[in-house]
Write a protein that holds these residues in place. Structure first.
Motif: not given
Length: 408
Positions: A67-69, A320-323, A353-355, A360-367
């Motif tokens: 599992v990697v966040t 907080s539990a998007v996998f 996992r994306a929270d 910050t995760s909103m930017f990370l999931v775009q990349r």
């Protein structure tokens, strides 16, 4: 207190007990009482003659996974990973093929002498112009040889025009007057390139002396039938097959490789998909929901995929539990600093996992890049279990309250 005042509470309690007992019997014992689209798990598992396979309990699954966040470091390394389908460095570095004769090529050979009276030009040549003779055209035989009068058989296959000219002149030097030779390729029938599959017209052509690149060969075949992002190009050479998405070849000139003799190019449609399960999409729909989505683009980020799946359900999802489930390459996990010794094979079951409660995760999931067959799962919020329980209990409580009211 009157007798009726004592009897009414007793009757009310009896009705409540009867309603609760009926509900338990209906849900626990009478499978036919509750609507269903088929048999329940017990009705399938228990009558089986043989049962095999054990994924293990949810708390201790049989398959190990990592599992990697998502954080900035994880996303940066994921962006830097090369796609799975790319031509190797050896295939990309090949130079343009040198023009050499091969079996089946048709050649024209002309021999020059310095003056009349030589081997090919008689002393009394009459009105014959020039000091040369052109031999009949001939095809390079199966053994790779051509035949030259007074010189015998000479190897042509694998030689350039200049090399063959020197070889013929060397054989004739002892009999002809300072012979000079010119060899011309009339028709190339060797060094064939084949283009097949999802192209406008399958094609087989000879490699030009100046060389040919992959996109040029596909253009000769009239182009592909499908969009570049869903077209896989496979290049077969020397018993080895390598593939790349056509959109990547178009974007990166290094992937537009030089072709070699006898290469085969196979063009096939390969749509890439991802799956989205759990609390995503519309809560209700008049049409059947499809949980399998095509990429429809060369690149797709995790944020794009979530949006394409309809986003998170506002009344169910736990942000907080998007996998994201994927079989990740061992080398990619090693670059993230994750120990992989406990896993067997080159692909490691991995959960990212994306929270999304964290901005910050909103930017990370775009990349974060998606891959073919990735599976997104969004868990339900803890409150949904309570709501489901209340939806089951509430009708029985209402029935009991109604019975008590009627008994008064």
């Amino acid at each position: 207190m009157s007798a009726s005042d004592i009897i009414r509470p007793l009757a009310r309690r009896r009705l409540l007990r009867a309603g609760a007992t009926t509900a338990v019997l209906a849900t626990a014992a009478c499978n036919d009482f509750i609507p269903s689209s088929g048999p329940r798990i017990a009705g399938i598992m228990k009558p089986a003659t043989v049962q095999a396979g054990d994924p293990g309990p949810a708390s201790d699954p049989a398959m190990n996974y990592a599992v990697v966040t998502l954080d900035s470091g994880v996303v940066a390394r994921a962006e830097g990973d090369t796609p799975l389908n790319l031509f190797s460095a050896g295939m990309r570095s090949r130079a343009a093929a040198e023009s050499r004769f091969g079996i089946g090529d048709i050649l024209s050979i002309t021999v020059f002498e310095t003056q009349s009276g030589g081997l090919f030009i008689p002393a009394d040549s009459g009105a014959r112009p020039g000091n040369f003779v052109t031999l009949p055209q001939q095809q390079v035989g199966r053994a790779g040889l051509v035949t030259i009068p007074f010189a015998g058989e000479i190897r042509a296959a694998g030689r350039t025009a200049g090399e063959l000219e020197k070889a013929i002149a060397g054989r004739l030097r002892q009999r002809a007057l300072e012979p000079q030779v010119i060899v011309t390729l009339v028709e190339r029938r060797s060094a064939v390139i084949s283009v097949i599959g999802d192209v406008s017209q399958s094609l087989r052509f000879s490699l030009d002396p100046g060389g040919e690149r992959l996109l040029g060969a596909i253009a000769r075949a009239g182009g592909t039938r499908f969009a570049p992002h869903e077209t896989l190009v496979t290049l077969q050479r020397g018993g080895v097959s390598e593939s790349a998405i056509l959109a990547d070849v178009v974007e990166d000139p290094q992937l537009n490789v030089q072709l070699a003799a006898d290469d085969t190019i196979i063009v096939a449609r390969q749509q890439r998909y991802f799956l989205a399960l759990g609390a995503v999409g519309q809560t209700a729909s008049i049409t059947q929901l499809n949980r399998r989505f095509p990429f429809e683009d060369r690149r797709l980020s995790l944020g794009d995929a979530i949006a394409r799946a309809g986003g998170l359900q506002d009344d169910r999802a736990n942000p907080s539990a998007v996998f994201l489930f994927r079989f990740e390459r061992r080398a990619a996990l090693a670059r993230l600093g994750i120990a992989t010794a406990a896993f067997a094979g080159e692909e490691v079951p991995t959960v990212y996992r994306a929270d999304l409660l964290n901005p910050t995760s909103m930017f990370l999931v775009q990349r974060f890049p998606m891959r073919h067959n990735d599976l997104i799962f969004v868990s339900n919020a803890p409150s949904t279990d309570l709501l489901k329980f209340m939806q089951i209990i509430l009708p029985f409580a209402q029935t009991g309250a109604l019975s008590a009211t009627m008994a008064q």
